[in-house]
Design a protein around this motif. Structure first.
Motif, mmCIF file in Angstrom:
data_model
loop_
_atom_site.group_PDB
_atom_site.id
_atom_site.type_symbol
_atom_site.label_atom_id
_atom_site.label_comp_id
_atom_site.label_asym_id
_atom_site.label_seq_id
_atom_site.Cartn_x
_atom_site.Cartn_y
_atom_site.Cartn_z
ATOM 1 N N ALA A 178 -0.559 8.367 1.295
ATOM 2 C CA ALA A 178 -1.923 7.984 1.649
ATOM 3 C C ALA A 178 -2.723 9.187 2.121
ATOM 4 O O ALA A 178 -3.920 9.317 1.811
ATOM 5 C CB ALA A 178 -1.897 6.900 2.726
ATOM 6 N N GLY A 206 0.801 -1.204 0.000
ATOM 7 C CA GLY A 206 0.000 0.000 0.000
ATOM 8 C C GLY A 206 0.838 1.260 0.000
ATOM 9 O O GLY A 206 2.076 1.234 0.031
ATOM 10 N N LEU A 207 0.157 2.393 -0.032
ATOM 11 C CA LEU A 207 0.839 3.682 -0.042
ATOM 12 C C LEU A 207 1.511 3.959 1.297
ATOM 13 O O LEU A 207 1.014 3.559 2.349
ATOM 14 C CB LEU A 207 -0.177 4.794 -0.320
ATOM 15 N N ASP A 231 -3.358 1.083 1.998
ATOM 16 C CA ASP A 231 -4.028 2.228 1.379
ATOM 17 C C ASP A 231 -3.700 2.302 -0.108
ATOM 18 O O ASP A 231 -2.577 2.009 -0.537
ATOM 19 C CB ASP A 231 -3.587 3.525 2.053
ATOM 20 N N ALA A 232 -4.696 2.722 -0.894
ATOM 21 C CA ALA A 232 -4.509 2.880 -2.333
ATOM 22 C C ALA A 232 -5.381 4.019 -2.825
ATOM 23 O O ALA A 232 -6.420 4.336 -2.225
ATOM 24 C CB ALA A 232 -4.861 1.589 -3.074
ATOM 25 N N GLY A 246 -0.769 2.103 -5.225
ATOM 26 C CA GLY A 246 -1.066 1.299 -4.049
ATOM 27 C C GLY A 246 -1.655 -0.056 -4.355
ATOM 28 O O GLY A 246 -1.781 -0.892 -3.451
#
Length: 487
Positions: free
Chosen positions: A142, A136-137, A174-175, A163
């Motif tokens: 994010a 993810g970020l 998170d994306a 992400g």
């Protein structure tokens, strides 16, 4: 047909193409296409209905993805947009793209200064991470993605939403949630498979010349023309047996409706006749008097070209025996619902005729002795594993329906709606797909076309709908795909 390729394959094709064109050509092609797409979006949905005077914020990470974003934003700036670049990795920012951006009058800011600019923007470009991103970020990125989402600003992802995992469609953390994604060269699995596909938004492909350097696809998605070419069509010498007879073993005293729904799907699927075997014959005949009914067992029901077994069958000895008889036949078989629990796994693997398994995520998890959430987050890996372990064609139902068969690209169904997540919907799909099997389609094509038509029926039906309405929508969607058959 849409084709998709993994990161490794895309990079090999890009490397080959880059040896044949001047340096920087691919990035300029990508940037030109991205800028044109953004201009179109601003013209249709921007607060100022055009590029001039619009506010564009680019979230820029390191590497070529950031370079694509900067070159595209520079093009918008030269046409009058107020352009700001948020540099998430200043020391690794693409130098050529940054220079072009600054020459066009763009300004750069730090992530800390970005939230109020994002809130006032007409368009945000997500150039944080490209196809090589994993996981993810990071928190800083994010936070910026979240600011854009909360401000309800239009977000365009550059090549793919940052992400997500490009090759699998998985999302770990998170994306970015994009309103549109402008992808380059070819589609990537993440743009077609949930959960990543939910982050993609409207999808547009920019041709940068990769086509001649791409091998056979790793994923594919049928379109109307592909489905139309596969639909069974009666000819002058057709009769009900030449068109195919599908046998349906479904329903029980407790679940007679499953039999009615499966038979309804089968009658609308292109076969010439439907034989029903089971204890719900009265309910089936009352709804569909053209059905040929039999008390069973399946082996004595008469000639069929394919079987559907499992919907609403229950869990008794009679159901188990019926599944065993169907699996012992030498015609194509579709196994669904209770049939997946009652079937002997070895009997499935040892079949010589085609076999289609149609589990949802929970049933797939049980077959693989995995957790349901693992199946839902890594659908591509699990459908491939099912196809391999059971030596069968597998239609994995869900928000993204996938069809896998060893030795072929996985097919991603592009139709459907969340309204199809209703009791009995899968029974209609099973009957429809089984009928296509009986009509002569291969297991892979029958599963793919069945899922496509079923998804369209869900879109055409008036919501909220019950599953009994889906079968009645199939002729309408059939005609929409292949109008000539309705002439």
């Amino acid at each position: 047909m849409r084709h998709a390729y993994t990161v490794e394959t895309v990079r090999k094709a890009e490397h080959t193409l880059m040896t044949r064109v001047p340096p920087g050509t691919l990035m300029q092609r990508a940037a030109a296409g991205l800028a044109a797409a953004c201009a179109d979006l601003l013209g249709r949905t921007g607060r100022r209905r055009g590029i001039y005077g619009s506010r564009v914020v680019a979230l820029v990470g390191s590497g070529d993805n950031g370079g694509d974003t900067l070159y595209a934003t520079a093009r918008l700036a030269r046409r009058g947009a107020g352009a700001t670049a948020v540099l998430l990795a200043p020391e690794k920012t693409h130098p050529g793209g940054l220079a072009a951006f600054r020459r066009a009058g763009g300004r750069t800011v730090t992530p800390a200064d970005a939230p109020p600019l994002i809130a006032r923007a007409d368009l945000v470009l997500d150039g944080i991470v490209g196809i090589g991103g994993k996981g993810g970020l990071r928190p800083e990125a994010a936070g910026l993605a979240r600011a854009a989402y909360e401000a309800r600003v239009a977000v365009v992802a550059v090549d793919l939403p940052s992400g997500v995992d490009a090759s699998t469609g998985e999302v770990h953390g998170d994306a970015v949630r994009a309103d549109a994604t402008i992808t380059f060269g070819t589609y990537k699995p993440c743009q077609l498979i949930d959960p990543a596909a939910e982050h993609t938004g409207a999808l547009r492909l920019i041709d940068i010349g990769l086509g001649p350097y791409l091998p056979d696809p790793e994923l594919e998605a049928l379109q109307h023309a592909d489905v139309a070419a596969l639909l069974p069509t009666p000819v002058g010498e057709s009769d009900k047996y030449r068109r195919g007879v599908v046998g349906v073993v479904a329903g029980s005293e407790r679940y007679p409706g499953a039999a009615v729904l499966a038979v309804g799907g089968a009658l609308r699927g292109g076969a010439g006749a439907v034989r029903y075997v089971g204890p719900a014959a009265d309910a089936v005949i009352a709804r569909y008097p053209e059905t040929l009914v039999s008390a069973g067992p399946p082996s004595k029901a008469g000639r069929v070209q394919a079987w559907v077994v499992g919907p609403g069958l229950g869990d008794d000895a009679r159901g188990r025996q019926a599944v065993a008889e169907v699996l012992a036949s030498d015609v194509p078989v579709l196994v669904d619902a209770d049939g997946l629990r009652l079937a002997d796994r070895r009997a499935i693997r040892e079949r010589t005729a085609p076999t289609v398994l149609t589990p949802h995520a929970g049933e797939a998890a049980a077959l693989l002795e995995a957790a349901r959430e693992d199946v839902e987050t890594a659908r591509l890996a699990h459908v491939r594993r099912l196809a391999e372990e059971f030596a069968a064609t597998v239609l994995l139902k869900g928000s993204t329906t996938l069809v896998a068969e060893q030795g072929h690209p996985v097919r991603v169904n592009p139709t459907g709606t969340a309204w199809l997540s209703t009791a009995g919907s899968g029974d209609v799909l099973s009957g429809l797909t089984g009928s296509l099997l009986a009509a002569g389609l291969t297991a892979r094509d029958a599963a793919s076309v069945g899922a496509y038509l079923h998804g369209l029926a869900g879109r055409y039906a008036d919501v909220p709908f019950g599953s009994h309405e889906l079968a009645e929508r199939i002729p309408e969607v059939w005609h929409s795909v292949h109008p000539e058959q309705g002439a």
